[in-house]
Design a protein around this motif. Structure first.
Motif, PDB file in Angstrom:
ATOM      1  N   UNK A 115     -55.574 -16.639 -39.188  1.00 34.17           N
ATOM      2  CA  UNK A 115     -56.775 -17.164 -39.825  1.00 34.17           C
ATOM      3  C   UNK A 115     -56.574 -18.409 -40.649  1.00 34.17           C
ATOM      4  N   UNK A 116     -55.504 -18.475 -41.446  1.00 30.59           N
ATOM      5  CA  UNK A 116     -55.319 -19.621 -42.344  1.00 30.59           C
ATOM      6  C   UNK A 116     -55.037 -20.909 -41.569  1.00 30.59           C
ATOM      7  N   UNK A 138     -64.217 -17.111 -34.905  1.00 29.81           N
ATOM      8  CA  UNK A 138     -64.250 -16.341 -36.143  1.00 29.81           C
ATOM      9  C   UNK A 138     -65.459 -15.415 -36.178  1.00 29.81           C
ATOM     10  N   UNK A 139     -66.596 -15.919 -35.756  1.00 37.14           N
ATOM     11  CA  UNK A 139     -67.809 -15.090 -35.728  1.00 37.14           C
ATOM     12  C   UNK A 139     -67.640 -13.937 -34.741  1.00 37.14           C
ATOM     13  N   UNK A 224     -62.797 -18.542 -42.083  1.00 38.62           N
ATOM     14  CA  UNK A 224     -64.002 -19.107 -42.697  1.00 38.62           C
ATOM     15  C   UNK A 224     -63.765 -19.482 -44.162  1.00 38.62           C
ATOM     16  N   UNK A 225     -63.085 -18.622 -44.911  1.00 38.35           N
ATOM     17  CA  UNK A 225     -62.823 -18.921 -46.322  1.00 38.35           C
ATOM     18  C   UNK A 225     -61.888 -20.118 -46.477  1.00 38.35           C
ATOM     19  N   UNK A 265     -57.066 -17.854 -50.114  1.00 40.40           N
ATOM     20  CA  UNK A 265     -56.062 -17.213 -49.266  1.00 40.40           C
ATOM     21  C   UNK A 265     -55.574 -15.907 -49.891  1.00 40.40           C
ATOM     22  N   UNK A 266     -55.369 -15.919 -51.206  1.00 36.91           N
ATOM     23  CA  UNK A 266     -54.948 -14.695 -51.884  1.00 36.91           C
ATOM     24  C   UNK A 266     -56.047 -13.639 -51.839  1.00 36.91           C
ATOM     25  N   UNK A 267     -57.295 -14.087 -51.951  1.00 38.02           N
ATOM     26  CA  UNK A 267     -58.412 -13.144 -51.838  1.00 38.02           C
ATOM     27  C   UNK A 267     -58.427 -12.484 -50.466  1.00 38.02           C
TER      28      UNK A 267
END
Length: 340
Positions: A115-116, A138-139, A224-225, A265-267
């Motif tokens: 993801x990242x 992603x969706x 997404x984040x 990223x930490x979240x």
């Protein structure tokens, strides 16, 4: 000193969460229509056997006294005895918990690795085909039901291609002919400690499909984040200055911009780990993974309350500890996090 007070405050709040969940689990067990004494007495029990079981389980005691005994069992880590199997729950947890934690940790790492970087690329190519394709993926990863993705992965990689096993933690050849000695309960770590590369490869193959299934949703969220955070950071002056100095795009993205986006990223790490723990129930059933998911699902069907309560408390503690670590890490790496 301010950081120590912050850690202490978060620890106290986390303790209240665990205590609250313990109380809630006990209350729910009292309102669920079931007879623990009949289950504990065995199949087709007589009235005398049920009464004897009721006395052994102390079910006739006042509610406050029963809650005190329940809280002591949970706090001591003994968790009591299963009504159905009459085995010590602590022994069962030592057998099943490492399998779930191994799956959760591996899937969380997989979600971050997927993801990242995709979020970084999508932010760097904002509005272009890479961004649109990544957003679409992603969706799809977030929207696709877990059981459907699991069946697709099994169909493609296990049945059609035959390159990955369908289910289980280890193959029969390893489990029966040359069993792996359990040291930590994590097959990958135990195989390395024993110098068993064959067992390590076998365990890794069995881990890939369930981990991919669990990682799909958090990977989409991570993408997404990370994309949103990176788009904001790439517009800042220090990034413009780095480009004016002639730094390469990879160095700008991963060396200057991404470290400033570590908050989201930490979240994602906390969200991914929590999703892996709670979502492991269905995945473990589909892939015949011998973890807490299968253990608690059988307990739910049998209305085995002590097992359900113990698994709930253990999962809560794992999530609370992970969330506490993430909060402390965010306070250390992100000066915008207020410690007061």
């Amino acid at each position: 000193m301010e950081l120590l007070r912050y850690i202490l405050r978060r620890t106290v709040l986390s303790t209240f969460v665990v205590v609250g969940v313990t109380f809630l689990v006990f209350v729910v067990a009292q309102v669920v229509p079931s007879d623990p004494a009949a289950l504990y007495a065995g199949p087709r029990p007589t009235a005398e056997q049920i009464e004897k079981a009721r006395q052994e389980l102390n079910l006739d005691a006042p509610l406050i006294q029963r809650f005190a005994g329940f809280a002591r069992a949970m706090a001591s880590g003994e968790f009591g005895v299963s009504y159905k199997s009459r085995r010590l729950i602590a022994e069962d947890l030592r057998a099943y918990l490492p399998a779930t934690l191994e799956l959760a940790v591996f899937s969380t790492g997989l979600a971050l690795l997927i993801g990242i970087p995709l979020g970084v690329v999508a932010a760097a190519r904002q509005g272009k085909w890479a961004d649109r394709l990544g957003s679409l993926g992603a969706i799809a990863a977030v929207a696709m039901p877990t059981f459907f993705l699991a069946m697709i992965l099994q169909l493609v990689f296990a049945q059609w291609l035959g390159i990955l096993p369908l289910s289980g933690r280890l193959s029969r050849e390893i489990s029966i002919s040359a069993p792996l000695q359990m040291i930590t309960g994590f097959n990958l770590i135990d195989a390395l400690l024993a110098g068993r590369l064959d067992a390590f490869g076998d365990a890794l193959k069995h881990l890939i499909l369930p981990a991919l299934t669990l990682a799909s949703y958090p990977a989409g969220v991570a993408m997404r984040l990370t994309r949103s955070a990176m788009i904001e950071i790439l517009e800042r002056r220090h990034v413009t200055a780095a480009r004016a100095l002639g730094l390469s795009e990879l160095r700008i993205l991963f060396g200057h911009a991404l470290p400033n986006a570590m908050g989201p990223a930490l979240t994602v790490i906390g969200l991914s780990f929590a999703y892996a723990l709670t979502g492991a129930v269905l995945v473990e059933i589909i892939f015949a993974w011998p973890g807490l998911g299968r253990y608690v699902s059988e307990a739910v069907l049998a209305k085995d309350f002590p097992v359900i309560a113990a698994v709930t408390i253990v999962v809560t503690i794992c999530y609370v500890v992970m969330n506490l670590v993430i909060d402390i890490a965010q306070a250390l790496v992100d000066p915008r996090v207020a410690l007061s």
